[in-house]
Design an enzyme around this catalytic site. Structure first.
Site, PDB file in Angstrom:
ATOM      1  N   SER A 128       0.830  -1.210   0.000  1.00 13.87           N
ATOM      2  CA  SER A 128       0.000   0.000   0.000  1.00 13.87           C
ATOM      3  C   SER A 128       0.857   1.250   0.000  1.00 13.87           C
ATOM      4  O   SER A 128       1.906   1.296   0.632  1.00 13.87           O
ATOM      5  CB  SER A 128      -0.888   0.021   1.249  1.00 13.87           C
ATOM      6  OG  SER A 128      -1.524   1.273   1.381  1.00 13.87           O
ATOM      7  N   TYR A 152      -1.295   0.381  10.443  1.00 13.26           N
ATOM      8  CA  TYR A 152      -1.606  -0.294   9.165  1.00 13.26           C
ATOM      9  C   TYR A 152      -0.419  -0.157   8.209  1.00 13.26           C
ATOM     10  O   TYR A 152       0.089  -1.152   7.688  1.00 13.26           O
ATOM     11  CB  TYR A 152      -2.866   0.296   8.539  1.00 13.26           C
ATOM     12  CG  TYR A 152      -3.072  -0.110   7.106  1.00 13.26           C
ATOM     13  CD1 TYR A 152      -3.021   0.828   6.091  1.00 13.26           C
ATOM     14  CD2 TYR A 152      -3.292  -1.440   6.774  1.00 13.26           C
ATOM     15  CE1 TYR A 152      -3.182   0.455   4.765  1.00 13.26           C
ATOM     16  CE2 TYR A 152      -3.463  -1.826   5.460  1.00 13.26           C
ATOM     17  CZ  TYR A 152      -3.404  -0.862   4.456  1.00 13.26           C
ATOM     18  OH  TYR A 152      -3.567  -1.235   3.146  1.00 13.26           O
ATOM     19  N   LYS A 156       2.462  -3.027   6.641  1.00 14.48           N
ATOM     20  CA  LYS A 156       2.774  -3.225   5.227  1.00 14.48           C
ATOM     21  C   LYS A 156       4.282  -3.078   4.997  1.00 14.48           C
ATOM     22  O   LYS A 156       4.907  -3.860   4.272  1.00 14.48           O
ATOM     23  CB  LYS A 156       2.003  -2.222   4.364  1.00 14.48           C
ATOM     24  CG  LYS A 156       0.511  -2.470   4.300  1.00 14.48           C
ATOM     25  CD  LYS A 156       0.178  -3.838   3.690  1.00 14.48           C
ATOM     26  CE  LYS A 156      -1.308  -4.045   3.495  1.00 14.48           C
ATOM     27  NZ  LYS A 156      -1.639  -5.368   2.910  1.00 14.48           N
TER      28      LYS A 156
HETATM   29  C1  WQD Z   1      -9.364   9.885   0.357  1.00 14.73           C
HETATM   30  C2  WQD Z   1      -9.603  11.387   0.460  1.00 14.73           C
HETATM   31  C3  WQD Z   1      -9.760  12.167   2.727  1.00 14.73           C
HETATM   32  C4  WQD Z   1     -13.471   9.985   3.632  1.00 14.73           C
HETATM   33  C5  WQD Z   1      -6.574   5.079   2.314  1.00 14.73           C
HETATM   34  C6  WQD Z   1      -5.926   4.168   3.345  1.00 14.73           C
HETATM   35  C7  WQD Z   1      -6.110   2.756   2.984  1.00 14.73           C
HETATM   36  C8  WQD Z   1      -5.814   2.499   1.539  1.00 14.73           C
HETATM   37  C9  WQD Z   1      -6.670   3.413   0.687  1.00 14.73           C
HETATM   38  C10 WQD Z   1      -5.182   0.269   0.950  1.00 14.73           C
HETATM   39  C11 WQD Z   1      -8.784  12.045   1.562  1.00 14.73           C
HETATM   40  C12 WQD Z   1     -11.082  12.346   2.000  1.00 14.73           C
HETATM   41  C13 WQD Z   1     -12.347  10.492   3.011  1.00 14.73           C
HETATM   42  C14 WQD Z   1     -14.538  10.859   3.962  1.00 14.73           C
HETATM   43  C15 WQD Z   1     -13.292  12.694   3.027  1.00 14.73           C
HETATM   44  N1  WQD Z   1      -6.134   1.203   1.156  1.00 14.73           N
HETATM   45  N2  WQD Z   1     -12.265  11.817   2.711  1.00 14.73           N
HETATM   46  N3  WQD Z   1     -14.400  12.186   3.646  1.00 14.73           N
HETATM   47  O1  WQD Z   1      -6.910   8.346   3.212  1.00 14.73           O
HETATM   48  O2  WQD Z   1      -6.050   8.266   0.814  1.00 14.73           O
HETATM   49  O3  WQD Z   1      -5.966   6.299   2.299  1.00 14.73           O
HETATM   50  O4  WQD Z   1      -6.340   4.670   0.989  1.00 14.73           O
HETATM   51  O5  WQD Z   1      -4.056   0.346   1.235  1.00 14.73           O
HETATM   52  O6  WQD Z   1      -7.464   2.397   3.207  1.00 14.73           O
HETATM   53  O7  WQD Z   1      -4.556   4.459   3.366  1.00 14.73           O
HETATM   54  O8  WQD Z   1      -8.187   7.175   1.378  1.00 14.73           O
HETATM   55  O9  WQD Z   1     -10.581   7.188   0.833  1.00 14.73           O
HETATM   56  O10 WQD Z   1      -9.883   7.434   3.259  1.00 14.73           O
HETATM   57  O11 WQD Z   1      -9.509   9.333   1.667  1.00 14.73           O
HETATM   58  O12 WQD Z   1     -13.207  13.893   2.753  1.00 14.73           O
HETATM   59  O13 WQD Z   1     -15.596  10.466   4.538  1.00 14.73           O
HETATM   60  O14 WQD Z   1     -10.967  11.607   0.804  1.00 14.73           O
HETATM   61  O15 WQD Z   1      -9.465  13.269   3.559  1.00 14.73           O
HETATM   62  O16 WQD Z   1      -8.422  13.343   1.105  1.00 14.73           O
HETATM   63  P1  WQD Z   1      -6.754   7.624   1.933  1.00 14.73           P
HETATM   64  P2  WQD Z   1      -9.614   7.725   1.831  1.00 14.73           P
END
Ligand code: WQD
Length: 342
Positions: A128, A152, A156
């Protein structure tokens, strides 16, 4: 074609990858404990793969932390393992670090020991981009510092280190660590998709559940980031592109000499939260109400891959853009409002 063990093959990325691997002619054994997935996903994989793959998918309910379950899954040998089984919720990993170290790291250790015992030394590992932590330079290439900021991401990084150590200690290992950016979307049939337990941590499933009426409103975590529209930017990758990247990695490992490949799987294209909302509304024809709230702790402003090494080594690039991710994600969610329990 090859005989493959797919751990965690009933999950979101695992199920889509199983379908692509079956369509490529491989035969699969899936080991899954169904803690975070449903056997229904694999029934639908079999349905989509069609009669040609009728005898090419065997499913074993079991746990990668169990040497006896692994022995059953590896009975008769296998040419390669694709290792998805693991936990992936950042927030949960902070609350339950020992569980994450047990499942993600001890489980991987058990798997590698079982592989050695049966003479299989080829593995594709589900890593990841989270292990990069808060990136100093964007786009991010594979030589960027590894500095995870949550358990997490730490797990990884630890498994990648375990794989590097075994590759150094023993000849013959063929290893690909695939660092996913943000996997989203669904199979275009609408029969497979992301089905998180409880309240989604990730943006895309949350937006999707607002659009279908399961959630009332999206909270946008921060509107004052140093990005074009102030909301967070990420590198979203269609799950079908990701699945095809795994097929390419299996093919390269089986065809080439022993090596350790570490590759970013992303599009190289960033999209903001507000762009995702607008694209999902356009694809679904549904409103996605939102409210901008405080930033989420641990978030970065922007995380986007430099995908050039995967393009060079796997001869693979993403083919699908944000509109396809939203179109296919909506096809899944609208047909399965309650996920696989629908
Ligand atoms: C994306 C963007 C948030 C939720 C995750 C984890 C892990 C990985 C996938 C595998 C960010 C914003 C999010 C919400 C929001 N999987 N957001 N409101 O944080 O990039 O990382 O990526 O490894 O699960 O590392 O993904 O989808 O949580 O957030 O505004 O309710 O959406 O701030 O900018 P992230 P995300």
């Amino acid at each position: 074609m090859a005989k493959l063990l797919i751990t965690g093959g009933a999950g979101f990325i695992g199920s889509h990858t199983c379908l692509v691997l079956l369509e490529a002619g491989h035969s699969l054994v899936v080991l899954d404990n169904f803690d975070n997935s449903s056997p229904e996903s694999l029934r639908r994989v079999q349905e989509l793969a069609g009669p040609a793959a009728a005898d090419a998918l065997k499913v074993i309910k079991g746990d990668v932390r169990s040497s006896s379950d692994l022995e059953r899954a590896l009975a008769g040998g296998c040419d390669a393992v694709v290792h998805f089984a693991g936990l992936k919720a950042v927030g949960e990993s902070v609350a339950k670090p020992l569980l994450y170290w047990d499942v993600n790291v001890s489980g991987s250790r058990e798997l590698l020991a079982a592989m050695r015992a049966c003479g299989c030394r080829t593995i594709v590992f589900s890593s990841s981009a989270t292990l990069y932590g808060l990136p100093e330079v964007v786009p991010i290439c594979e030589t960027a510092p590894i500095k995870p900021i949550n358990p997490y991401g730490q797990t990884k990084a630890a498994v990648e280190q375990m794989l590097a150590d075994i590759a150094t200690s023993e000849a013959g290992w063929r290893i690909a660590c695939l660092r996913y950016f943000n996997p989203v979307g669904a199979h275009p049939s609408g029969r497979l998709g992301e089905d998180p337990n409880g309240i989604p941590n990730n943006l895309f499933p949350f937006v999707s559940q607002v659009a279908v009426g399961r959630r009332s409103r999206l909270s946008v975590f921060g509107g004052d980031w140093p990005t074009p529209d102030g909301s967070g930017v990420r590198d979203y990758i269609h799950v079908m592109d990701l699945a095809e990247g795994h097929r390419a990695a299996v093919d390269v490992l089986l065809a080439e000499d022993p090596q350790l490949l570490t590759l970013n799987l992303g599009s190289g294209q960033g999209h903001s939260v507000l762009e995702v909302v607008a694209a999902f509304e356009a694809a679904s024809g549904q409103a996605v109400p939102y409210e901008v709230v405080a930033r989420r702790p641990g978030d970065a402003a922007s995380s986007v891959a430099d995908p050039s090494l995967a393009a060079q080594r796997l001869r693979w690039r993403t083919q699908r853009g944000l509109s396809e991710m939203c179109r296919d994600g909506w096809a899944w969610q609208s047909a399965n409002p309650q996920g696989y329990a629908s």
